[in-house]
Design a protein around this motif. Sequence first.
Motif, PDB file in Angstrom:
ATOM      1  N   ALA A  93      -8.205  -4.962   7.316  1.00 47.93           N
ATOM      2  CA  ALA A  93      -8.113  -5.496   8.483  1.00 47.93           C
ATOM      3  C   ALA A  93      -7.397  -6.230   8.516  1.00 47.93           C
ATOM      4  O   ALA A  93      -6.518  -6.866   9.345  1.00 47.93           O
ATOM      5  N   GLY A  94      -7.170  -7.574   7.667  1.00 54.18           N
ATOM      6  CA  GLY A  94      -5.885  -8.603   7.327  1.00 54.18           C
ATOM      7  C   GLY A  94      -4.689  -7.970   7.361  1.00 54.18           C
ATOM      8  O   GLY A  94      -3.559  -8.063   7.817  1.00 54.18           O
ATOM      9  N   ALA A  95      -4.631  -6.894   6.349  1.00 48.70           N
ATOM     10  CA  ALA A  95      -3.265  -5.872   6.091  1.00 48.70           C
ATOM     11  C   ALA A  95      -2.438  -5.479   7.252  1.00 48.70           C
ATOM     12  O   ALA A  95      -1.623  -5.449   7.776  1.00 48.70           O
ATOM     13  N   SER A  96      -3.656  -5.073   7.996  1.00 48.15           N
ATOM     14  CA  SER A  96      -3.474  -4.507   9.529  1.00 48.15           C
ATOM     15  C   SER A  96      -2.482  -5.412  10.748  1.00 48.15           C
ATOM     16  O   SER A  96      -1.964  -5.181  11.325  1.00 48.15           O
ATOM     17  N   LEU A  97      -3.719  -6.178  10.450  1.00 48.06           N
ATOM     18  CA  LEU A  97      -3.005  -7.777  11.197  1.00 48.06           C
ATOM     19  C   LEU A  97      -1.569  -8.578  11.199  1.00 48.06           C
ATOM     20  O   LEU A  97      -1.209  -8.342  11.822  1.00 48.06           O
ATOM     21  N   PHE A 186      -0.011   3.028  10.008  1.00 50.81           N
ATOM     22  CA  PHE A 186      -0.164   1.490   8.701  1.00 50.81           C
ATOM     23  C   PHE A 186      -1.762   2.299   8.556  1.00 50.81           C
ATOM     24  O   PHE A 186      -2.468   2.900   7.370  1.00 50.81           O
ATOM     25  N   LEU A 187      -2.834   2.574   9.290  1.00 50.97           N
ATOM     26  CA  LEU A 187      -4.136   3.061   9.446  1.00 50.97           C
ATOM     27  C   LEU A 187      -4.233   4.221   8.726  1.00 50.97           C
ATOM     28  O   LEU A 187      -4.877   4.975   7.938  1.00 50.97           O
ATOM     29  N   MET A 188      -3.136   5.484   8.618  1.00 54.79           N
ATOM     30  CA  MET A 188      -3.589   6.762   8.220  1.00 54.79           C
ATOM     31  C   MET A 188      -2.664   7.177   7.013  1.00 54.79           C
ATOM     32  O   MET A 188      -3.036   7.457   6.686  1.00 54.79           O
ATOM     33  N   GLY A 189      -1.805   6.013   6.510  1.00 55.60           N
ATOM     34  CA  GLY A 189      -1.951   6.070   5.055  1.00 55.60           C
ATOM     35  C   GLY A 189      -0.879   6.979   4.927  1.00 55.60           C
ATOM     36  O   GLY A 189      -0.898   7.582   5.427  1.00 55.60           O
ATOM     37  N   GLN A 190       0.128   6.843   3.866  1.00 57.43           N
ATOM     38  CA  GLN A 190       1.951   6.750   3.941  1.00 57.43           C
ATOM     39  C   GLN A 190       1.849   6.878   2.437  1.00 57.43           C
ATOM     40  O   GLN A 190       2.454   5.483   1.829  1.00 57.43           O
ATOM     41  N   THR A 191       1.920   7.800   1.683  1.00 61.07           N
ATOM     42  CA  THR A 191       3.052   7.776   0.098  1.00 61.07           C
ATOM     43  C   THR A 191       4.976   8.039   0.736  1.00 61.07           C
ATOM     44  O   THR A 191       5.372   8.519  -0.494  1.00 61.07           O
ATOM     45  N   GLN A 258       1.612  -1.079  -0.281  1.00 57.38           N
ATOM     46  CA  GLN A 258       2.567  -0.313  -0.462  1.00 57.38           C
ATOM     47  C   GLN A 258       2.498   1.409   0.295  1.00 57.38           C
ATOM     48  O   GLN A 258       2.413   2.466   1.051  1.00 57.38           O
ATOM     49  N   ALA A 259       1.284   1.484   0.683  1.00 55.11           N
ATOM     50  CA  ALA A 259       0.466   3.346   1.192  1.00 55.11           C
ATOM     51  C   ALA A 259       0.063   2.897   2.564  1.00 55.11           C
ATOM     52  O   ALA A 259      -0.483   4.065   2.271  1.00 55.11           O
ATOM     53  N   GLY A 260      -0.629   1.360   2.438  1.00 51.42           N
ATOM     54  CA  GLY A 260      -1.423   1.237   3.705  1.00 51.42           C
ATOM     55  C   GLY A 260      -2.785   1.708   3.523  1.00 51.42           C
ATOM     56  O   GLY A 260      -2.990   1.722   2.737  1.00 51.42           O
ATOM     57  N   LEU A 261      -3.140   2.224   4.798  1.00 53.81           N
ATOM     58  CA  LEU A 261      -5.140   2.611   4.323  1.00 53.81           C
ATOM     59  C   LEU A 261      -5.381   3.743   4.114  1.00 53.81           C
ATOM     60  O   LEU A 261      -5.249   4.906   4.942  1.00 53.81           O
ATOM     61  N   VAL A 262      -5.450   3.654   2.074  1.00 53.42           N
ATOM     62  CA  VAL A 262      -5.848   5.226   2.172  1.00 53.42           C
ATOM     63  C   VAL A 262      -7.176   5.586   1.631  1.00 53.42           C
ATOM     64  O   VAL A 262      -8.004   4.724   0.835  1.00 53.42           O
ATOM     65  N   PRO A 313      -0.770  12.934   7.009  1.00 55.83           N
ATOM     66  CA  PRO A 313      -0.720  11.940   6.339  1.00 55.83           C
ATOM     67  C   PRO A 313      -1.700  11.861   5.235  1.00 55.83           C
ATOM     68  O   PRO A 313      -2.994  11.844   6.080  1.00 55.83           O
ATOM     69  N   VAL A 314      -1.426  11.518   3.899  1.00 57.14           N
ATOM     70  CA  VAL A 314      -2.734  10.864   3.068  1.00 57.14           C
ATOM     71  C   VAL A 314      -3.497  10.323   3.214  1.00 57.14           C
ATOM     72  O   VAL A 314      -4.622  11.384   2.477  1.00 57.14           O
ATOM     73  N   GLY A 315      -3.315   9.919   4.114  1.00 54.59           N
ATOM     74  CA  GLY A 315      -4.866   8.770   4.149  1.00 54.59           C
ATOM     75  C   GLY A 315      -6.091   9.848   5.242  1.00 54.59           C
ATOM     76  O   GLY A 315      -6.940   9.191   5.059  1.00 54.59           O
ATOM     77  N   VAL A 316      -5.305  10.178   6.195  1.00 55.52           N
ATOM     78  CA  VAL A 316      -6.606  11.262   6.655  1.00 55.52           C
ATOM     79  C   VAL A 316      -7.187  12.920   5.870  1.00 55.52           C
ATOM     80  O   VAL A 316      -8.050  12.473   5.971  1.00 55.52           O
ATOM     81  N   PHE A 317      -6.243  12.610   4.618  1.00 55.39           N
ATOM     82  CA  PHE A 317      -6.018  14.107   4.010  1.00 55.39           C
ATOM     83  C   PHE A 317      -7.190  13.516   3.411  1.00 55.39           C
ATOM     84  O   PHE A 317      -8.878  13.817   2.919  1.00 55.39           O
TER      85      PHE A 317
END
Length: 336
Positions: A93-97, A186-191, A258-262, A313-317
């Motif tokens: 939550a802090g990173a997203s904010l 950001f919430l979906m995660g990405q590389t 670096q990669a969002g929320l995975v 999105p890798v986080g969704v996967f």
Amino acid sequence: MPAAERLRRLRLALALLLLIAVGLAAGLLAGSEGWHLSAMADPAGGELILWEIRAPRSLGALLVGALFGLSGALAQGLFRNPLADPYLLGSAAGASLGVVIVLAAGGLLGASLPLAGADLIQRLGLVGAAFVGALGGVTATLLLARGAEHTTRLLLAGVVVGVLLGALNDLVTLFSPDALRGRQAFLMGQTGLLGWPSVTLLGAALAATLPLAWRLSRVLDALALGEDSARSLGLALPRLRAALVVLMALATGTAVAQAGLVAFVGLVAPHLVARFVRAPAGYRLVASAAMGGALLLWADIVARSVISPQELPVGVFTAVLGGCYLLVLLSRRGLR
């Protein structure tokens, strides 16, 4: 240690090394047009694609997964809860904010998001905001819990901080709707934009946190015996717990920045290690890091090639795979 257990540990180590080695090689072959060596047909363009795009992306995914796996093993050992994950202490939550505030304050619209080709300054701004926000969330949790002495209070404080920061996220996006797209990405995660600078930073974070976690692994072994047993061994539990929380926050914050929320990598990796071997905390920490790296590396390869030329999105996967794994695990335990 029995010979059978030693053999299982050796087999797991070799299997993880093989998965990582094959995954890194596959990462060089997996591109927007599927699996092939056509990138090597043009020496100049092929070298750029392989060594400036695919190689750092694959290594970055490996390192991000390793940091999440290490953080998950630390969280589960620290809280003595198999469902603990790296995001428990408010880091997510802090990173997203942090990202949402930068997007709202700077007016960074869709074209300036990392996934849409941000320039270096904007990219560093979002990465820095995510890292500071993650550490800020953990710091707020520690302050609310008055340290790391009581794990239950620390866990509850993390839940409260996560809810409060999530509400602030919603409030900021309410007044700045343009920041919503950045938060969603950001919430979906990405590389996709992991480059050599990211690999250097991630490698430095892993090199700093993994040896220290190994040295503190005896604390996790002692906590597995219970609070009273750990105190009887003469361990300074409040100080050592705080050190473990700092390591977990540093590893999680760097990976998230670096990669969002995975999702689920930090939760599933220690579970998979525990299914194959029974080992002290030191071995589990290293094996969980390797398992998390292998999981995210292969998830990234599949996510970028399964519907090529588009990418998932890798986080969704990882969320889908992790959720299915936990459902199967819970159903099997429910049948016993």
